[in-house]
Design a protein around this motif. Structure first.
Motif, PDB file in Angstrom:
ATOM      1  N   GLU A  94       5.458  49.533  32.165  1.00 43.87           N
ATOM      2  CA  GLU A  94       5.949  50.108  33.427  1.00 43.87           C
ATOM      3  C   GLU A  94       5.028  49.755  34.589  1.00 43.87           C
ATOM      4  OE1 GLU A  94       6.790  52.570  30.657  1.00 43.87           O
ATOM      5  OE2 GLU A  94       8.666  51.474  30.917  1.00 43.87           O
ATOM      6  N   GLN A  95       4.514  48.532  34.575  1.00 45.46           N
ATOM      7  CA  GLN A  95       3.549  48.141  35.593  1.00 45.46           C
ATOM      8  C   GLN A  95       3.813  46.748  36.135  1.00 45.46           C
ATOM      9  OE1 GLN A  95      -0.207  48.545  33.596  1.00 45.46           O
ATOM     10  NE2 GLN A  95      -0.463  50.661  34.307  1.00 45.46           N
ATOM     11  N   LEU A  96       3.772  46.634  37.463  1.00 46.02           N
ATOM     12  CA  LEU A  96       3.782  45.310  38.085  1.00 46.02           C
ATOM     13  C   LEU A  96       2.345  44.967  38.429  1.00 46.02           C
ATOM     14  CD1 LEU A  96       6.576  45.691  40.828  1.00 46.02           C
ATOM     15  CD2 LEU A  96       6.885  45.276  38.373  1.00 46.02           C
ATOM     16  N   ASP A  97       1.916  43.786  38.023  1.00 45.28           N
ATOM     17  CA  ASP A  97       0.617  43.302  38.485  1.00 45.28           C
ATOM     18  C   ASP A  97       0.893  42.313  39.613  1.00 45.28           C
ATOM     19  OD1 ASP A  97      -1.838  42.264  39.007  1.00 45.28           O
ATOM     20  OD2 ASP A  97      -2.364  41.878  36.903  1.00 45.28           O
ATOM     21  N   LEU A  98       0.519  42.704  40.833  1.00 41.64           N
ATOM     22  CA  LEU A  98       0.854  41.893  42.005  1.00 41.64           C
ATOM     23  C   LEU A  98      -0.113  40.732  42.234  1.00 41.64           C
ATOM     24  CD1 LEU A  98       1.855  44.551  44.708  1.00 41.64           C
ATOM     25  CD2 LEU A  98       3.270  43.459  42.969  1.00 41.64           C
ATOM     26  N   TRP A  99      -1.177  40.656  41.432  1.00 42.39           N
ATOM     27  CA  TRP A  99      -2.224  39.707  41.783  1.00 42.39           C
ATOM     28  C   TRP A  99      -1.763  38.253  41.805  1.00 42.39           C
ATOM     29  CZ3 TRP A  99      -5.940  39.389  44.819  1.00 42.39           C
ATOM     30  CH2 TRP A  99      -6.778  38.277  44.790  1.00 42.39           C
ATOM     31  N   GLN A 100      -0.986  37.836  40.794  1.00 40.19           N
ATOM     32  CA  GLN A 100      -0.529  36.439  40.761  1.00 40.19           C
ATOM     33  C   GLN A 100       0.303  36.114  42.006  1.00 40.19           C
ATOM     34  OE1 GLN A 100      -1.342  34.173  38.142  1.00 40.19           O
ATOM     35  NE2 GLN A 100      -0.646  32.730  39.708  1.00 40.19           N
ATOM     36  N   ALA A 101       1.184  37.041  42.378  1.00 40.90           N
ATOM     37  CA  ALA A 101       2.025  36.849  43.565  1.00 40.90           C
ATOM     38  C   ALA A 101       1.170  36.844  44.832  1.00 40.90           C
ATOM     39  CB  ALA A 101       3.082  37.944  43.643  1.00 40.90           C
ATOM     40  N   PHE A 102       0.170  37.731  44.877  1.00 37.93           N
ATOM     41  CA  PHE A 102      -0.745  37.785  46.019  1.00 37.93           C
ATOM     42  C   PHE A 102      -1.465  36.442  46.163  1.00 37.93           C
ATOM     43  CE2 PHE A 102      -4.753  38.412  48.097  1.00 37.93           C
ATOM     44  CZ  PHE A 102      -4.530  39.386  49.062  1.00 37.93           C
ATOM     45  N   SER A 103      -2.052  35.988  45.064  1.00 39.80           N
ATOM     46  CA  SER A 103      -2.843  34.766  45.069  1.00 39.80           C
ATOM     47  C   SER A 103      -1.985  33.541  45.425  1.00 39.80           C
ATOM     48  CB  SER A 103      -3.505  34.623  43.697  1.00 39.80           C
ATOM     49  OG  SER A 103      -3.956  33.334  43.499  1.00 39.80           O
ATOM     50  N   ASP A 104      -0.787  33.426  44.831  1.00 39.46           N
ATOM     51  CA  ASP A 104       0.100  32.295  45.137  1.00 39.46           C
ATOM     52  C   ASP A 104       0.446  32.257  46.619  1.00 39.46           C
ATOM     53  OD1 ASP A 104       0.091  31.599  42.483  1.00 39.46           O
ATOM     54  OD2 ASP A 104       2.090  32.379  42.048  1.00 39.46           O
ATOM     55  N   ASN A 105       0.800  33.415  47.166  1.00 40.32           N
ATOM     56  CA  ASN A 105       1.193  33.464  48.580  1.00 40.32           C
ATOM     57  C   ASN A 105       0.007  33.261  49.514  1.00 40.32           C
ATOM     58  OD1 ASN A 105       4.203  34.186  49.036  1.00 40.32           O
ATOM     59  ND2 ASN A 105       3.596  35.402  47.275  1.00 40.32           N
ATOM     60  N   LEU A 106      -1.154  33.740  49.101  1.00 45.03           N
ATOM     61  CA  LEU A 106      -2.361  33.540  49.900  1.00 45.03           C
ATOM     62  C   LEU A 106      -2.657  32.052  50.059  1.00 45.03           C
ATOM     63  CD1 LEU A 106      -5.075  34.251  51.242  1.00 45.03           C
ATOM     64  CD2 LEU A 106      -6.003  34.678  48.965  1.00 45.03           C
ATOM     65  N   PHE A 107      -2.677  31.326  48.942  1.00 46.22           N
ATOM     66  CA  PHE A 107      -3.030  29.905  49.013  1.00 46.22           C
ATOM     67  C   PHE A 107      -1.944  29.091  49.714  1.00 46.22           C
ATOM     68  CE2 PHE A 107      -6.329  31.230  46.152  1.00 46.22           C
ATOM     69  CZ  PHE A 107      -7.387  30.383  46.478  1.00 46.22           C
ATOM     70  N   LEU A 108      -0.713  29.575  49.625  1.00 43.13           N
ATOM     71  CA  LEU A 108       0.404  28.936  50.333  1.00 43.13           C
ATOM     72  C   LEU A 108       0.234  29.047  51.841  1.00 43.13           C
ATOM     73  CD1 LEU A 108       3.139  27.732  49.205  1.00 43.13           C
ATOM     74  CD2 LEU A 108       4.168  29.908  49.839  1.00 43.13           C
TER      75      LEU A 108
ATOM     76  N   MET B 217      -4.485  44.766  40.618  1.00 42.96           N
ATOM     77  CA  MET B 217      -3.514  45.044  41.686  1.00 42.96           C
ATOM     78  C   MET B 217      -2.210  45.544  41.054  1.00 42.96           C
ATOM     79  SD  MET B 217      -2.730  42.585  44.877  1.00 42.96           S
ATOM     80  CE  MET B 217      -4.174  43.073  45.806  1.00 42.96           C
ATOM     81  N   ILE B 218      -2.303  46.785  40.504  1.00 41.45           N
ATOM     82  CA  ILE B 218      -1.237  47.317  39.636  1.00 41.45           C
ATOM     83  C   ILE B 218      -0.377  48.340  40.375  1.00 41.45           C
ATOM     84  CG2 ILE B 218      -0.773  48.632  37.518  1.00 41.45           C
ATOM     85  CD1 ILE B 218      -1.940  45.920  36.922  1.00 41.45           C
ATOM     86  N   VAL B 219       0.942  48.191  40.238  1.00 43.06           N
ATOM     87  CA  VAL B 219       1.891  49.162  40.771  1.00 43.06           C
ATOM     88  C   VAL B 219       2.625  49.794  39.593  1.00 43.06           C
ATOM     89  CG1 VAL B 219       3.960  49.472  42.182  1.00 43.06           C
ATOM     90  CG2 VAL B 219       2.207  47.844  42.889  1.00 43.06           C
ATOM     91  N   SER B 220       2.562  51.109  39.500  1.00 42.97           N
ATOM     92  CA  SER B 220       3.276  51.790  38.420  1.00 42.97           C
ATOM     93  C   SER B 220       4.732  51.973  38.817  1.00 42.97           C
ATOM     94  CB  SER B 220       2.627  53.151  38.161  1.00 42.97           C
ATOM     95  OG  SER B 220       3.479  53.901  37.312  1.00 42.97           O
ATOM     96  N   VAL B 221       5.654  51.572  37.922  1.00 44.02           N
ATOM     97  CA  VAL B 221       7.073  51.599  38.295  1.00 44.02           C
ATOM     98  C   VAL B 221       7.910  52.500  37.385  1.00 44.02           C
ATOM     99  CG1 VAL B 221       6.995  49.313  39.342  1.00 44.02           C
ATOM    100  CG2 VAL B 221       7.560  49.503  36.916  1.00 44.02           C
ATOM    101  N   SER B 222       7.235  53.378  36.636  1.00 42.85           N
ATOM    102  CA  SER B 222       7.993  54.185  35.668  1.00 42.85           C
ATOM    103  C   SER B 222       9.036  55.072  36.354  1.00 42.85           C
ATOM    104  CB  SER B 222       7.043  55.014  34.804  1.00 42.85           C
ATOM    105  OG  SER B 222       6.113  55.675  35.613  1.00 42.85           O
ATOM    106  N   ASP B 223       8.695  55.619  37.531  1.00 39.56           N
ATOM    107  CA  ASP B 223       9.682  56.437  38.255  1.00 39.56           C
ATOM    108  C   ASP B 223      10.799  55.570  38.834  1.00 39.56           C
ATOM    109  OD1 ASP B 223       8.359  58.717  37.710  1.00 39.56           O
ATOM    110  OD2 ASP B 223       7.404  58.924  39.688  1.00 39.56           O
TER     111      ASP B 223
END
Ligand SMILES: [Zn+2]
Ligand SMILES: [Zn+2]
Length: 170
Positions: free
Chosen positions: A104-118, A1-7
Motif C-alpha cells: 500500500e505504498q508508492l515510492d516516488l523517488w524513481q519518478a522524482f529522479s527521472d523528472n529531475l534529470f529530465l 519518498m513514500i506515500v501511503s495509499v491504503s486509504d
C-alpha cells in the motif's frame, strides 16, 4: 519518498494530498552526479482510478552546481512537475510510462529522479546577470573590473578601421 495509499485505494476518485520533504544522498544518472544541498520536496495530490494511482505534484531540488560563466560553485534550485501513474506490481522498465508499486505504498523517488534529470538545465549560471570571467586576463568581472574590455573594443574597432582603409586602397 513514500506515500501511503491504503486509504485512497478504498476511495477511488478522491484526491489526497502529498507533502514530502527528505534528505537524499547524491544521485547519479547517465554519468552525472547531483549532490543535494538541501532536503528535496514534493507537494501535490494523488488519486486512485480503480486501476492505477495518478500523482500530480510540484517537486523541488537544490543541488551543487558550477557556474558556466564564472566557474564558481553555487547552489542551484530547480522546481519541476511530476505527473505520473503507478500500477501495482507491474514490472518496471526504463522506458515504461508507468511506475510500479507494491503493498500500500508508492515510492516516488524513481519518478522524482527521472523528472529531475529530465528538467536539468544544459548549463548552470549562478545568476542571470553573471558577467563571467574575462577571456583575456581571467579576472572575475563580477568582482574585478579589468581594463581588458576597452582594449577588446579598440582592438575590434582598429581591425575594422584597417579593413576599411584596405578597401579604400583597392
Ligand atoms: Zn557566475
Ligand atoms: Zn581582463
Amino acid at each position: 519518498m513514500i506515500v501511503s495509499v491504503s486509504d485512497a485505494q478504498k476511495r477511488a476518485g478522491e484526491s489526497f494530498p502529498i507533502a514530502l520533504e527528505e534528505s537524499r544522498a547524491p544521485e547519479t544518472y547517465a554519468g552525472k552526479t547531483l549532490t543535494f544541498a538541501a532536503p528535496v520536496s514534493v507537494s501535490g495530490t494523488f488519486s486512485f482510478d480503480g486501476k492505477s494511482f495518478h500523482v500530480t505534484a510540484q517537486a523541488k531540488a537544490s543541488y551543487e552546481a558550477v557556474c558556466a560563466r564564472c566557474n564558481k560553485p553555487f547552489v542551484e534550485t530547480l522546481t519541476f512537475p511530476i505527473d505520473e501513474h503507478f500500477v501495482r506490481d507491474v514490472v518496471w522498465e526504463a522506458d515504461s510510462d508507468v511506475y510500479p508499486y507494491t503493498h500500500e505504498q508508492l515510492d516516488l523517488w524513481q519518478a522524482f529522479s527521472d523528472n529531475l534529470f529530465l528538467h536539468l538545465p544544459l548549463v548552470s549560471v549562478c545568476r542571470p546577470d553573471c558577467k563571467g570571467l574575462c577571456p583575456i586576463c581571467g579576472a572575475d568581472r563580477n568582482e574585478t573590473p579589468c581594463a581588458c574590455q576597452n582594449e577588446i573594443g579598440s582592438g575590434a574597432f582598429g581591425a575594422l578601421q584597417q579593413l576599411l582603409n584596405e578597401n579604400k586602397e583597392v
